[in-house]
Motif scaffolding. Structure first.
Motif, PDB file in Angstrom:
ATOM      1  N   ALA A   2      78.831  35.675  14.869  1.00 43.21           N
ATOM      2  CA  ALA A   2      80.099  35.797  15.564  1.00 43.21           C
ATOM      3  C   ALA A   2      79.864  36.569  16.850  1.00 43.21           C
ATOM      4  CB  ALA A   2      81.099  36.540  14.684  1.00 43.21           C
ATOM      5  N   MET A   3      80.605  36.249  17.877  1.00 41.63           N
ATOM      6  CA  MET A   3      80.435  36.903  19.163  1.00 41.63           C
ATOM      7  C   MET A   3      81.709  37.634  19.559  1.00 41.63           C
ATOM      8  SD  MET A   3      77.360  36.288  20.046  1.00 41.63           S
ATOM      9  CE  MET A   3      77.455  36.908  21.731  1.00 41.63           C
ATOM     10  N   GLY A   4      81.531  38.771  20.143  1.00 35.62           N
ATOM     11  CA  GLY A   4      82.681  39.541  20.587  1.00 35.62           C
ATOM     12  C   GLY A   4      82.495  40.057  21.999  1.00 35.62           C
ATOM     13  N   TRP A   5      83.606  40.242  22.667  1.00 37.83           N
ATOM     14  CA  TRP A   5      83.632  40.932  23.958  1.00 37.83           C
ATOM     15  C   TRP A   5      84.390  42.248  23.763  1.00 37.83           C
ATOM     16  CZ3 TRP A   5      80.996  39.663  28.267  1.00 37.83           C
ATOM     17  CH2 TRP A   5      80.495  38.365  28.379  1.00 37.83           C
TER      18      TRP A   5
ATOM     19  N   GLN B 135      84.901  49.033  28.036  1.00 39.27           N
ATOM     20  CA  GLN B 135      85.054  50.479  28.071  1.00 39.27           C
ATOM     21  C   GLN B 135      85.441  50.891  29.473  1.00 39.27           C
ATOM     22  OE1 GLN B 135      81.720  52.784  26.628  1.00 39.27           O
ATOM     23  NE2 GLN B 135      83.056  54.518  26.221  1.00 39.27           N
ATOM     24  N   ALA B 136      86.622  51.436  29.592  1.00 36.39           N
ATOM     25  CA  ALA B 136      87.110  51.932  30.876  1.00 36.39           C
ATOM     26  C   ALA B 136      86.683  53.392  31.032  1.00 36.39           C
ATOM     27  CB  ALA B 136      88.615  51.806  30.941  1.00 36.39           C
ATOM     28  N   PRO B 137      86.613  53.887  32.253  1.00 39.11           N
ATOM     29  CA  PRO B 137      86.214  55.286  32.471  1.00 39.11           C
ATOM     30  C   PRO B 137      87.102  56.249  31.690  1.00 39.11           C
ATOM     31  CG  PRO B 137      86.256  54.085  34.537  1.00 39.11           C
ATOM     32  CD  PRO B 137      86.839  53.169  33.516  1.00 39.11           C
ATOM     33  N   GLY B 138      86.469  57.128  30.942  1.00 38.99           N
ATOM     34  CA  GLY B 138      87.198  58.134  30.199  1.00 38.99           C
ATOM     35  C   GLY B 138      87.865  57.641  28.929  1.00 38.99           C
ATOM     36  N   LYS B 139      87.611  56.388  28.579  1.00 34.25           N
ATOM     37  CA  LYS B 139      88.232  55.825  27.383  1.00 34.25           C
ATOM     38  C   LYS B 139      87.174  55.333  26.407  1.00 34.25           C
ATOM     39  CE  LYS B 139      92.546  54.397  29.576  1.00 34.25           C
ATOM     40  NZ  LYS B 139      93.511  53.274  29.775  1.00 34.25           N
ATOM     41  N   GLU B 140      87.593  55.146  25.178  1.00 32.33           N
ATOM     42  CA  GLU B 140      86.690  54.617  24.170  1.00 32.33           C
ATOM     43  C   GLU B 140      86.540  53.105  24.349  1.00 32.33           C
ATOM     44  OE1 GLU B 140      87.464  57.829  20.561  1.00 32.33           O
ATOM     45  OE2 GLU B 140      87.923  55.713  20.275  1.00 32.33           O
ATOM     46  N   ARG B 141      85.430  52.602  23.866  1.00 27.73           N
ATOM     47  CA  ARG B 141      85.213  51.164  23.892  1.00 27.73           C
ATOM     48  C   ARG B 141      86.215  50.479  22.983  1.00 27.73           C
ATOM     49  NH1 ARG B 141      79.184  49.696  22.951  1.00 27.73           N
ATOM     50  NH2 ARG B 141      79.667  50.575  20.914  1.00 27.73           N
ATOM     51  N   GLU B 142      86.735  49.341  23.436  1.00 29.14           N
ATOM     52  CA  GLU B 142      87.725  48.625  22.639  1.00 29.14           C
ATOM     53  C   GLU B 142      87.383  47.138  22.549  1.00 29.14           C
ATOM     54  OE1 GLU B 142      91.667  48.706  24.317  1.00 29.14           O
ATOM     55  OE2 GLU B 142      91.010  47.927  26.263  1.00 29.14           O
ATOM     56  N   PHE B 143      87.784  46.554  21.454  1.00 26.90           N
ATOM     57  CA  PHE B 143      87.626  45.128  21.240  1.00 26.90           C
ATOM     58  C   PHE B 143      88.550  44.363  22.180  1.00 26.90           C
ATOM     59  CE2 PHE B 143      87.213  41.180  19.042  1.00 26.90           C
ATOM     60  CZ  PHE B 143      88.493  40.639  18.960  1.00 26.90           C
TER      61      PHE B 143
ATOM     62  N   CYS C 211      79.157  42.150  25.742  1.00 29.25           N
ATOM     63  CA  CYS C 211      79.198  41.167  24.674  1.00 29.25           C
ATOM     64  C   CYS C 211      78.353  41.689  23.515  1.00 29.25           C
ATOM     65  CB  CYS C 211      78.724  39.792  25.129  1.00 29.25           C
ATOM     66  SG  CYS C 211      76.984  39.656  25.540  1.00 29.25           S
ATOM     67  N   ALA C 212      78.705  41.247  22.334  1.00 28.86           N
ATOM     68  CA  ALA C 212      78.025  41.698  21.131  1.00 28.86           C
ATOM     69  C   ALA C 212      77.986  40.569  20.112  1.00 28.86           C
ATOM     70  CB  ALA C 212      78.729  42.909  20.538  1.00 28.86           C
ATOM     71  N   ALA C 213      76.962  40.598  19.300  1.00 30.73           N
ATOM     72  CA  ALA C 213      76.788  39.600  18.249  1.00 30.73           C
ATOM     73  C   ALA C 213      76.810  40.299  16.901  1.00 30.73           C
ATOM     74  CB  ALA C 213      75.462  38.860  18.434  1.00 30.73           C
ATOM     75  N   GLY C 214      77.498  39.692  15.962  1.00 27.33           N
ATOM     76  CA  GLY C 214      77.594  40.282  14.647  1.00 27.33           C
ATOM     77  C   GLY C 214      77.449  39.253  13.545  1.00 27.33           C
ATOM     78  N   ALA C 215      76.671  39.598  12.543  1.00 30.72           N
ATOM     79  CA  ALA C 215      76.527  38.700  11.399  1.00 30.72           C
ATOM     80  C   ALA C 215      77.816  38.678  10.578  1.00 30.72           C
ATOM     81  CB  ALA C 215      75.348  39.128  10.535  1.00 30.72           C
TER      82      ALA C 215
ATOM     83  N   ARG D 221      84.372  44.849  14.560  1.00 31.98           N
ATOM     84  CA  ARG D 221      84.418  46.308  14.713  1.00 31.98           C
ATOM     85  C   ARG D 221      83.119  46.729  15.395  1.00 31.98           C
ATOM     86  NH1 ARG D 221      86.855  47.064   8.898  1.00 31.98           N
ATOM     87  NH2 ARG D 221      84.697  46.722   8.289  1.00 31.98           N
ATOM     88  N   SER D 222      83.244  47.624  16.354  1.00 34.26           N
ATOM     89  CA  SER D 222      82.070  48.000  17.153  1.00 34.26           C
ATOM     90  C   SER D 222      80.883  48.362  16.283  1.00 34.26           C
ATOM     91  CB  SER D 222      82.412  49.176  18.069  1.00 34.26           C
ATOM     92  OG  SER D 222      83.286  48.792  19.088  1.00 34.26           O
ATOM     93  N   HIS D 223      81.128  49.182  15.259  1.00 33.39           N
ATOM     94  CA  HIS D 223      80.003  49.687  14.478  1.00 33.39           C
ATOM     95  C   HIS D 223      79.399  48.613  13.585  1.00 33.39           C
ATOM     96  CE1 HIS D 223      83.640  50.475  12.018  1.00 33.39           C
ATOM     97  NE2 HIS D 223      82.869  50.127  11.002  1.00 33.39           N
ATOM     98  N   ASP D 224      80.046  47.482  13.449  1.00 34.09           N
ATOM     99  CA  ASP D 224      79.511  46.400  12.630  1.00 34.09           C
ATOM    100  C   ASP D 224      78.790  45.336  13.447  1.00 34.09           C
ATOM    101  OD1 ASP D 224      82.233  46.452  10.236  1.00 34.09           O
ATOM    102  OD2 ASP D 224      80.252  47.400  10.171  1.00 34.09           O
ATOM    103  N   MET D 225      78.864  45.421  14.761  1.00 37.63           N
ATOM    104  CA  MET D 225      78.178  44.437  15.596  1.00 37.63           C
ATOM    105  C   MET D 225      76.686  44.796  15.627  1.00 37.63           C
ATOM    106  SD  MET D 225      80.742  42.559  16.240  1.00 37.63           S
ATOM    107  CE  MET D 225      80.221  41.372  17.484  1.00 37.63           C
ATOM    108  N   ASP D 226      75.851  43.778  15.544  1.00 42.17           N
ATOM    109  CA  ASP D 226      74.419  43.999  15.377  1.00 42.17           C
ATOM    110  C   ASP D 226      73.655  44.122  16.697  1.00 42.17           C
ATOM    111  OD1 ASP D 226      75.049  41.720  12.871  1.00 42.17           O
ATOM    112  OD2 ASP D 226      74.332  43.741  12.426  1.00 42.17           O
ATOM    113  N   TYR D 227      74.088  43.387  17.692  1.00 43.50           N
ATOM    114  CA  TYR D 227      73.362  43.373  18.959  1.00 43.50           C
ATOM    115  C   TYR D 227      74.360  43.503  20.114  1.00 43.50           C
ATOM    116  CZ  TYR D 227      69.783  41.421  15.917  1.00 43.50           C
ATOM    117  OH  TYR D 227      68.892  41.232  14.887  1.00 43.50           O
ATOM    118  N   TRP D 228      73.907  44.178  21.161  1.00 44.84           N
ATOM    119  CA  TRP D 228      74.763  44.439  22.321  1.00 44.84           C
ATOM    120  C   TRP D 228      74.025  44.120  23.606  1.00 44.84           C
ATOM    121  CZ3 TRP D 228      79.792  46.207  22.114  1.00 44.84           C
ATOM    122  CH2 TRP D 228      80.251  46.612  20.856  1.00 44.84           C
ATOM    123  N   GLY D 229      74.795  43.645  24.584  1.00 48.23           N
ATOM    124  CA  GLY D 229      74.259  43.547  25.926  1.00 48.23           C
ATOM    125  C   GLY D 229      74.444  44.870  26.646  1.00 48.23           C
ATOM    126  N   LYS D 230      73.970  44.932  27.890  1.00 45.48           N
ATOM    127  CA  LYS D 230      74.034  46.165  28.663  1.00 45.48           C
ATOM    128  C   LYS D 230      75.345  46.312  29.426  1.00 45.48           C
ATOM    129  CE  LYS D 230      69.034  46.603  29.141  1.00 45.48           C
ATOM    130  NZ  LYS D 230      67.892  46.719  30.072  1.00 45.48           N
ATOM    131  N   GLY D 231      76.112  45.250  29.487  1.00 38.41           N
ATOM    132  CA  GLY D 231      77.414  45.330  30.115  1.00 38.41           C
ATOM    133  C   GLY D 231      77.443  44.830  31.544  1.00 38.41           C
TER     134      GLY D 231
END
Length: 122
Positions: A33-36, A39-47, A96-100, A105-115
């Motif tokens: 599964a793929m996700g986008w 993360q905005a300045p001063g904020k947490e990363r969001e789905f 972008c992130a890939a998850g099995a 959820r961020s912590h469940d995604m397996d691979y991440w790009g650099k943004g």
């Protein structure tokens, strides 16, 4: 192992559009599964958006639903995020992130790009 690389970010005026791409290496892209996320300045990363491995199911953050469209081309090992009617509050680094496991959820995604940075001006 999957390596991800985002592209397509940049500076755009409010109301404009951008298309982000996420190119994946490896032959197992279609299994994830793929996700986008963003993360905005001063904020947490969001789905922001997610798509199942087969592309049949998509999910969106409420604030982008109807403006953003996630898609994927498994033959090209690439996922996309079409962003229309952009607003200044969409300004962020987009990942972008890939998850099995397709729970996006961020912590469940397996691979991440650099943004890639998206900046929306007034």
């Amino acid at each position: 192992q999957v390596q991800l690389e985002e592209s397509g970010g940049g500076l755009v005026q409010a109301g404009g559009s951008l298309r982000l791409s996420c190119a994946a290496s490896g032959r197992t892209f279609s299994r994830y599964a793929m996700g986008w996320f963003r993360q905005a300045p001063g904020k947490e990363r969001e789905f922001v958006a997610g798509i199942s491995w087969h592309g049949g199911s998509t999910y969106y953050l409420d604030s982008v639903r109807g403006r953003f469209t996630i898609s994927r081309d498994n033959a090209k090992n690439t996922a996309y995020l079409q962003m229309n009617s952009l607003k200044p509050e969409d300004t962020a680094v987009y990942y972008c992130a890939a998850g099995a496991v397709a729970n996006y959820r961020s912590h469940d995604m397996d691979y991440w790009g650099k943004g890639t940075l998206v900046t929306v001006s007034l």
